[in-house]
Design an enzyme around this catalytic site. Structure first.
Site, PDB file in Angstrom:
ATOM      1  N   GLU A 130      -2.859  -5.443  -1.173  1.00  0.00           N
ATOM      2  CA  GLU A 130      -2.728  -5.492  -2.619  1.00  0.00           C
ATOM      3  C   GLU A 130      -1.941  -6.739  -3.020  1.00  0.00           C
ATOM      4  OE1 GLU A 130       0.061  -1.733  -2.653  1.00  0.00           O
ATOM      5  OE2 GLU A 130       0.229  -2.765  -4.565  1.00  0.00           O
ATOM      6  N   CYS A 158      -1.409   0.698  -2.585  1.00  0.00           N
ATOM      7  CA  CYS A 158      -1.005   1.040  -1.212  1.00  0.00           C
ATOM      8  C   CYS A 158      -2.023   1.934  -0.515  1.00  0.00           C
ATOM      9  CB  CYS A 158       0.363   1.712  -1.219  1.00  0.00           C
ATOM     10  SG  CYS A 158       1.623   0.689  -1.996  1.00  0.00           S
ATOM     11  N   HIS A 182       3.116   7.801   2.915  1.00  0.00           N
ATOM     12  CA  HIS A 182       3.341   6.434   2.439  1.00  0.00           C
ATOM     13  C   HIS A 182       4.820   6.332   2.066  1.00  0.00           C
ATOM     14  CE1 HIS A 182       3.385   2.807   0.223  1.00  0.00           C
ATOM     15  NE2 HIS A 182       3.463   3.386  -0.959  1.00  0.00           N
TER      16      HIS A 182
END
Ligand code: COA
Length: 401
Positions: free
Chosen positions: A95, A127, A249
């Site tokens: 990203e 993400c 994450h």
């Protein structure tokens, strides 16, 4: 934490060959920046960072490093051990892209001298992009089980200086090989997916740094977790108690602790903060040191688990990926008997130790500021010791060696 049963037989003797991860490795930037420097600069208690958000240092790329050089360094480790036979797809998830058109993966393809008979593309969804690439890779291998897919996740996480996002910057790349009958992780078929249009984090084309509504993004992450979990359960996912480890994450490691408390509550087995933190601690080792690495972060959690635990054979790992904006996914995989032969714990420690620590002034020189500057022609100074370097820009074209 669950009973950590052996799930090796879960698929049954007549099941189709598993598909998943054969090998996995990481790379990072040349410099490390201890968050105590930031705390001193802002005259705040460093434990806000060390304890409050659960981060210690962050990687900072040298001027001659970027997502391509880090991605190439991680992928080179995979190619050295596995060769290129069977690789017909290269997916590069990021990203923090360096071109609006050309895939960063094509630069890596050139640096590694990969065969021409490969399709190469870049994936993007904040993400989540790395898990999106993994799922695409699984689909390609399911259709053509003799093929392999090289996936690279690489990001430089940058926020404006003097903002609340500043301590959650970082940089890293993780590369992995997806194939049939893998040695490390067999990915199970059930998936819980979730998309909602929210503006919690974004980076307009003219900015080097991301914009974020920090507190709102934490809430959006939680909503997505709950949504993806219920979708996972509704699509054949196993009971919470059948999952031995959880990899979230990790934009900052405390985010994962908050998430695990929420998920355990949702699953009817609520954990308090200390228990949730203890259950996830084995997945925090690398992210605490590297900082946020966007697409690579969830895989660094998995690598920390692999490298820190003695015997994971047959154990089931739950993965939760969140990409702001927002897309999320929950799925599971089972760790395979051959996984130990692919461990790289010493190699990974050496990468962390090789970073050069810097103080606040040097960090500010390396932080490129908010706006994308015109970059038609310039050269970078040699700083990195990594195998690949970004040399500069020639008539708008990026140069790598
Ligand atoms: N010792 C221990 N803990 C401390 C502390 C100290 N001296 N000072 C503060 N803390 C704790 C706070 O209590 C808080 O804990 P809590 O979250 O459990 O309530 C934590 O440290 C963070 O403090 P806070 O004041 O909320 O931080 P902040 O306003 O600077 O923002 C983020 C934190 C994460 C929102 C910010 O860093 C951010 O925007 N990051 C980028 C966005 C992001 O990563 N989003 C995640 C979803 S993708």
């Amino acid at each position: 934490m669950s009973t950590q049963t052996n799930h090796e037989q879960a698929a049954g003797p007549d099941a189709a060959p598993s598909t998943g991860i054969q090998d996995i490795a990481f790379a990072t930037g040349h410099y490390s920046f201890d968050l105590k420097n930031l705390a001193e600069k802002h005259e705040i208690d460093v434990n806000k960072f060390y304890v409050g958000i659960g981060q210690e240092t962050m990687s900072i790329p040298a001027e001659d490093e970027d997502i391509v050089t880090m991605g190439a360094a991680a992928a080179q480790r995979i190619i050295e051990r596995n060769g290129t036979d069977g690789i017909r797809t290269l997916l590069f998830a990021t990203e923090s892209g360096i071109d609006q058109s050309k895939s960063a993966g094509v630069y890596v393809h050139g640096l590694l001298n990969l065969p021409r008979e490969i399709r190469t593309i870049e994936t993007k969804m904040a993400c989540y992009g790395g898990i999106g690439a993994l799922q695409m890779a699984l689909g390609i291998v399911a259709r053509n089980p003799e093929e392999k897919v090289l996936v690279i996740t690489s990001d430089v996480a940058r926020y404006d200086v003097d903002t609340s996002g500043e301590p959650t910057q970082g940089a890293a790349a993780v590369a992995f090989l997806v194939q049939a009958s893998p040695d490390i992780l067999a990915i199970e078929p059930a998936q819980g997916v979730y998309t909602t249009d929210v503006q919690d984090f974004w980076r307009p084309n003219f900015r080097n740094t991301a914009l974020v509504d920090g507190k709102f993004s934490v809430g959006a992450y939680m909503d997505a977790l709950v949504g993806a979990w219920h979708d996972y359960r509704a699509h054949g996912g196993v009971d919470f108690r059948e999952i031995d480890w959880f990899c979230y994450h990790q934009p900052f490691t405390k985010m994962a602790v908050k998430a695990h408390m929420r998920l355990t509550k949702e699953a009817g087995v609520p954990l308090e903060k200390p228990e949730a933190a203890a259950a996830l601690e084995p997945t925090f080792g690398y992210n605490k040191q590297l900082g946020n690495s966007y697409t690579a972060s969830i895989f660094l959690g998995f690598l920390a688990l692999l490298d820190s635990q003695k015997d994971l054979e047959g154990q089931r790992v739950g993965f939760f990926s969140y990409g702001s904006g927002a897309v999320a996914e929950f799925f599971t995989g089972v760790i395979l008997p051959g996984y130990r032969q692919h461990l790289r714990a010493e190699e990974h420690q050496a990468i962390l130790d090789a970073r050069e620590p810097i103080g606040y002034d040097r960090y500010r020189v390396l932080h490129p500021g908010t706006l994308v500057q015109p970059t038609d022609n310039y050269r970078t100074e040699r700083q990195t010791q990594a195998p690949f370097r970004f040399e500069g820009v020639d008539e708008g074209s990026r140069l790598y060696r």
